[in-house]
Design an enzyme around this catalytic site. Sequence first.
Site, short mmCIF file in Angstrom:
data_model
loop_
_atom_site.label_atom_id
_atom_site.label_comp_id
_atom_site.label_asym_id
_atom_site.label_seq_id
_atom_site.Cartn_x
_atom_site.Cartn_y
_atom_site.Cartn_z
CG ASP A 57 -2.99 4.39 1.17
OD1 ASP A 57 -3.21 4.09 -0.32
OD2 ASP A 57 -3.54 3.51 1.85
CG ASP A 60 -1.80 -1.35 1.38
OD1 ASP A 60 -2.28 -1.68 0.36
OD2 ASP A 60 -2.19 -2.00 2.29
CG ASP A 62 -7.44 2.07 11.40
OD1 ASP A 62 -6.27 2.25 11.86
OD2 ASP A 62 -7.73 1.41 10.51
#
EC number: 2.7.7.19
Length: 442
Positions: A59, A57, A141
């Site tokens: 991002d 990932d 989170d």
Amino acid sequence: MKQAGTTKLTRDQHPVSRKMLSPNAVKVMYRLNKAGFKAYLVGGGVRDILLGLKPKDFDIATDATPEQVKSVFRNCRLIGRRFRLAHILFGKEIIEVATFRGHHDANEKAHHDKISKKSNEGMLLRDNIYGSIEEDAQRRDFTVNALYYGVDDYCVYDYANGLQDIANRQIRLIGDPETRYREDPVRMIRAIRFATKLDMTIHPDTQAPIAELSSLMGNIPPARMFEEYTKMFLSGKALANFEMLRQYGLFRYFFPAADRMLNDDNPQLLAFIRQALSNTDQRIANEQRVTPAFLLAVMLWVPLQHHYQRFMEKKGAVAQDAMYAAMGQVIDEQQAAIAIPRRFQTVMRDIWMLQERLTRREGKKAFRLVTHPKFRAGYDFLLLRADTAEVDKETLSALAKWWTDFQQVPAQTQNHMVKAVNSGRTTKKRSYRRRKKPSTGN
């Protein structure tokens, strides 16, 4: 919300390197920096490198607004309504860029109603607002996902004690766990997924509210649950995720019918599911192809048999009609939990129907069947049934062995195998009566 202190690792204190990142992600960060904005690789990309894993990932988090990002990149499109994101397109690769998220200030009257508003089911309803990098970290989170890497100084920044949790190998929510679960109940299963994926444990404070708040999972849209299903069961940790989902009482929100049967002490179903999940994990480890339809067919196989038996008990029932009716009903019921795309429903039906067709090997049927587009999936399903069967195990094992041998021998031997099947059957010959010619009266 209490903020943790900031930890900064300089280039010589961490293993993150531009060479490990997507070149397009690096390009995005440099261009945003050149345009006068801050930009950082954030989340899984940083976390995985620190854990010695290959990052997948990439991002980006920035202080530029979505509109400002779009003004910098012509190959950019904006998505989302409650919180807008920028997707920068590089062929098939998409680099997601998000503006730093901010806190919901309870003292600001404009946001007060949004902060306190809840749905009828108890979920918090909020819209995100923009903020600083420190606030953005607190809005993420888990602590291990709140790590930032910048190409302007090559430093790693930690605003939520994520580095300490990586060292302790634990998954911990940022902020009050109950509040964070009410904001998004899917965080409960994300905690499980990260724990199994990263070989970590879930911090006691993070797991404590799950039992009380698990019912909130029932309010997640079925379309989103299908996405979570693919992440949980098609990422190489299916068996471990299954065990933890059952441990925390969350498996029923994926497959309610199978969960009820498992709770009724069904060891054969449990063995069937575990073996299928283990096989799937092995295929992924070997970089072999997997399809969401196969495991869906596994999870619903025993509920399908129950529906089928019920339809067969009706007077004048026809087996094929009963099977079609049972398939329709079990899929319709499952759709309330997971929205299964039609293309996967078709494959599931093919796998199920092939289980009966694989018992018919006489004549040319065996030769035609191996050319069926889903033959391999149906055959693998048969092998799985034979491996875990408690009833008719000998019959299923013999059938599975026959099809295994049939695929491995030359055509001449295949003919002998089919003839052997034919010789073992009693075929009732048709009788034909010659029609009388009409009388001519002569």
